[in-house]
Design a protein around this motif. Structure first.
Motif, PDB file in Angstrom:
ATOM      1  N   UNK A  35       0.841  -1.192   0.000  1.00 26.44           N
ATOM      2  CA  UNK A  35       0.000   0.000   0.000  1.00 26.44           C
ATOM      3  C   UNK A  35       0.880   1.247   0.000  1.00 26.44           C
ATOM      4  N   UNK A  36       0.517   2.224  -0.834  1.00 26.34           N
ATOM      5  CA  UNK A  36       1.291   3.462  -0.945  1.00 26.34           C
ATOM      6  C   UNK A  36       0.983   4.358   0.251  1.00 26.34           C
ATOM      7  N   UNK A  37       1.751   4.199   1.287  1.00 21.97           N
ATOM      8  CA  UNK A  37       1.523   4.943   2.526  1.00 21.97           C
ATOM      9  C   UNK A  37       2.416   6.171   2.646  1.00 21.97           C
ATOM     10  N   UNK A  38       3.513   6.215   1.892  1.00 24.51           N
ATOM     11  CA  UNK A  38       4.436   7.352   1.975  1.00 24.51           C
ATOM     12  C   UNK A  38       4.275   8.223   0.729  1.00 24.51           C
ATOM     13  N   UNK A  39       3.853   9.477   0.939  1.00 21.56           N
ATOM     14  CA  UNK A  39       3.564  10.412  -0.154  1.00 21.56           C
ATOM     15  C   UNK A  39       4.422  11.655   0.018  1.00 21.56           C
TER      16      UNK A  39
ATOM     17  N   UNK B  25       0.145  25.872  -4.489  1.00 20.94           N
ATOM     18  CA  UNK B  25      -0.719  24.844  -3.908  1.00 20.94           C
ATOM     19  C   UNK B  25       0.029  24.225  -2.728  1.00 20.94           C
ATOM     20  N   UNK B  26      -0.574  24.270  -1.566  1.00 19.86           N
ATOM     21  CA  UNK B  26       0.111  23.799  -0.364  1.00 19.86           C
ATOM     22  C   UNK B  26       0.268  22.280  -0.373  1.00 19.86           C
ATOM     23  N   UNK B  27       1.270  21.819   0.365  1.00 17.21           N
ATOM     24  CA  UNK B  27       1.508  20.380   0.485  1.00 17.21           C
ATOM     25  C   UNK B  27       0.325  19.689   1.148  1.00 17.21           C
ATOM     26  N   UNK B  28      -0.304  20.370   2.106  1.00 20.19           N
ATOM     27  CA  UNK B  28      -1.458  19.777   2.790  1.00 20.19           C
ATOM     28  C   UNK B  28      -2.605  19.509   1.820  1.00 20.19           C
TER      29      UNK B  28
ATOM     30  N   UNK C 103      -5.650  15.642  -1.460  1.00 20.41           N
ATOM     31  CA  UNK C 103      -6.086  15.171  -2.777  1.00 20.41           C
ATOM     32  C   UNK C 103      -5.681  13.716  -2.987  1.00 20.41           C
ATOM     33  N   UNK C 104      -4.469  13.368  -2.578  1.00 17.55           N
ATOM     34  CA  UNK C 104      -4.008  11.984  -2.707  1.00 17.55           C
ATOM     35  C   UNK C 104      -4.857  11.050  -1.840  1.00 17.55           C
TER      36      UNK C 104
END
Length: 318
Positions: free
Chosen positions: A64-68, A76-79, A84-85
């Motif tokens: 599972x892609x848990x690290x983004x 556009x802020x990282x948050x 969105x992810x």
């Protein structure tokens, strides 16, 4: 002449083959009886193997892609991108397979949805790294250009292709400055097709920036063109006068000609008295005062406009 057969020879030749035949039949029947058992055992083992493999690859939390991670963003802020992810991967397929799965996650689909949601982002590069990491590299726009021609307005990208503009219309200034060009001809444009063969949107934004930086001329964000085939855009400055510009020329050429015009023909302080400045003809500038007939530049200044470098050399000699 005739050999005497030994006792029991007849039994050896006749009865022993029958015994062997019976044994062979009994062995064959035992072999047939054992084959289905081996088949089902092999099938069971294969199913167990494939089921375990499928679980590890598609269901197990190991993939599972848990690290983004995000880079290149400022508008556009990282948050927001992390949210969105999370929303894009919150669904499950058939109630079992997570959209976060390394093998099932589609980078192209994610990138397209991201660009549609955030028009501030010009390009997005998505990279999966085994087993559970996703890296996002974005490039943002400094501003957006809308093209309106007898129908819906479209966003012009850096390749002058039209894109959907629903997300960009009404954006606050701090998110993305938007400049609008209205085509008076009303010629229809096709979505996804290039409108110009040269970098129109890049030159338009450069003119806004250079005119402000060099001369302090601030233009309204809505401009007009008679047709996209005219290579002409008409701006209105805050002072009330208009600027007619040839967009097929490099912006720096227009700026250099205008600088010579202000130095030799008209002081910049008198800009408020002008009705328009016409920069559409290469190496020529035409202008008119408000409520006055059109004036044309003198021959001396025309020569300077033909080659800005020669005009600068003449000034240095003086």
């Amino acid at each position: 002449m005739f050999r005497k057969k030994k006792p029991g020879a007849f039994h050896k030749n006749v009865f022993l083959p029958k015994r062997k035949e019976k044994r062979a039949k009994r062995g064959a029947s035992e072999e047939k009886t054992g084959r289905p058992g081996m088949f089902f055992l092999s099938l069971f083992l294969w199913l167990v193997f494939l089921g375990t493999l499928g679980y590890l690859l598609l269901v197990s939390p190991l993939l599972l892609l848990e690290r983004f991670s995000v880079s290149g963003n400022s508008r556009v802020s990282t948050e927001k991108l992390e949210d969105f992810f999370s929303q894009a991967t919150s669904d499950t397929w058939l109630g079992v397979f997570s959209a976060k799965n390394y093998l099932l996650f589609r980078t192209e689909k994610f990138s397209a949805a991201l660009l549609e949601t955030y028009p501030e982002i010009r390009s997005a590069r998505v990279e999966k790294r085994f087993p559970a990491s996703l890296f996002l590299r974005v490039e943002e726009r400094e501003a957006g250009v809308l093209w309106c021609s007898g129908g819906p307005c479209y966003l012009l990208d850096e390749e002058n292709r039209t894109r959907e503009s629903r997300a960009i219309i009404g954006l606050p200034e701090e998110r993305l400055p938007v400049y609008t060009v209205i085509d008076k001809s009303g010629l229809p444009v096709d979505l996804g097709q290039p409108v110009f063969s040269y970098p129109f949107s890049t030159r338009l934004l450069a003119l806004y920036s250079l005119l402000d930086e060099r001369f302090g001329i601030k233009l309204e964000k809505e401009s007009v063109t008679p047709s996209r085939f005219s290579d002409e855009v008409r701006f209105r400055a805050e002072g009330g006068y208009e600027l007619y510009v040839n967009t097929s020329l490099e912006p720096q050429e227009t700026i250099d000609s205008l600088a010579l015009f202000f130095d030799g023909e008209l002081p910049q302080e008198k800009l408020g008295e002008l009705a328009y400045i016409d920069l559409r003809t290469e190496n020529r500038i035409y202008y008119a005062f408000k409520n006055a007939p059109e004036e044309k530049k003198s021959e001396e200044n025309k020569e300077n406009a033909k080659d800005p470098k020669e005009g600068e050399k003449a000034k240095k000699k003086e």
